[in-house]
Enzyme design. Structure first.
Site, PDB file in Angstrom:
ATOM      1  N   SER A 142      36.191  40.762  41.821  1.00 32.43           N
ATOM      2  CA  SER A 142      35.582  41.683  42.777  1.00 32.43           C
ATOM      3  C   SER A 142      35.827  41.168  44.180  1.00 32.43           C
ATOM      4  CB  SER A 142      34.066  41.782  42.545  1.00 32.43           C
ATOM      5  OG  SER A 142      33.442  42.537  43.568  1.00 32.43           O
ATOM      6  N   TYR A 155      25.641  38.644  40.521  1.00 35.87           N
ATOM      7  CA  TYR A 155      26.945  39.302  40.502  1.00 35.87           C
ATOM      8  C   TYR A 155      27.953  38.527  41.340  1.00 35.87           C
ATOM      9  CZ  TYR A 155      30.271  43.211  40.532  1.00 35.87           C
ATOM     10  OH  TYR A 155      31.383  44.001  40.377  1.00 35.87           O
TER      11      TYR A 155
END
Length: 254
Positions: A142, A155
């Site tokens: 990401s 995350y």
């Protein structure tokens, strides 16, 4: 078709980026195995692939359990004769400020988003080496593995780990003819984001991207398919950004 004769596992293939990638791989000629906890949606992905003339199978998998990931890999070999590709895509997220973040949520996110990727790399890498396959392992990282932003503690920690794990695994597996790469999306229109009821956050994330709109799962799938193909064989050990400029556009720092 650029993925003809490839056999690919896609974890988290029941929806979002995973489903879009599974459909893309099948259109490009790959045989696809969907590994996902959600049986109903996973089998729906298989049905969609078969309707477009592709070959696919589903294997219910909890990526937080290494034995289940090993079984997924073995099922793939038993079903289609080999494994050439795995896209370690399964992921979850919780949005809370750091001081309000529950350690149990942190643990759960790391188990799925980091350990789940590690288990996929390990199980697929071992099987590819055993079979003598020159394969490719693709991890879903990401843009948030490279920068800080409020509210997604676990995350970000997990995705930062995926970025570094990808580099390490590429070095370790290169002698066996196995590439390890990652894709780095930003704000993608998937169930993770759709499940967030904060419309302001969605608008904020849209604003961070140069086109001022969410990335579609199919756009990320296109990048993943290229990396999985022989045309992408010079890409190794790195994270290819699919972020619509998020990582270079600094409005979020204002």
């Amino acid at each position: 078709m650029r993925l003809q004769d490839k056999v690919a596992i896609i974890t988290g293939g029941a929806s979002g980026i995973g489903r879009a990638t599974a459909l893309k791989f099948a259109r490009e000629g790959a045989k696809v195995v969907i590994g996902d906890f959600n049986e109903a949606q996973g089998t729906e992905t298989v049905r969609l692939i078969q309707e477009q003339g592709g070959e696919a199978a589903f294997f219910q998998t909890d990526v937080t359990e290494f034995e289940q990931v090993e079984n997924l890999v073995q099922f793939t070999v038993d079903t289609f004769g080999t494994i050439t590709t795995i896209f370690n895509n399964a992921g979850i997220a919780y949005a809370k400020s750091f001081l309000d973040h529950d350690p149990k949520d942190f643990d759960r996110v790391l188990k799925v988003n980091l350990y789940g990727v590690y288990y996929g790399v390990l199980a697929a890498g071992r099987k590819m080496k055993e079979l003598g396959v020159s394969g490719v392992i693709i991890n879903n990282a990401s843009v948030f593995g490279f920068m800080g932003t409020p509210g997604i503690t676990g995350y970000q920690a997990a995705k930062g780990g995926v970025v570094t794990l990808t580099k390490h695994a590429a070095v370790e597996l290169a002698p066996h003819g196995i590439r390890v790469v990652a894709v780095g999306p930003a704000a993608v229109d998937t169930p993770i984001l759709q499940g967030n009821k904060d419309a302001g956050l969605t608008k904020f994330m849209e604003y961070q991207q140069l086109t001022k709109k969410l990335i579609q799962p199919e756009q990320v799938a296109n990048v993943v398919a290229f990396m999985a193909s022989d045309e992408g064989d010079s890409i190794n050990g790195t994270t290819v950004m699919s972020d619509d400029g998020y990582s270079v556009f600094k409005s979020h720092l204002r």
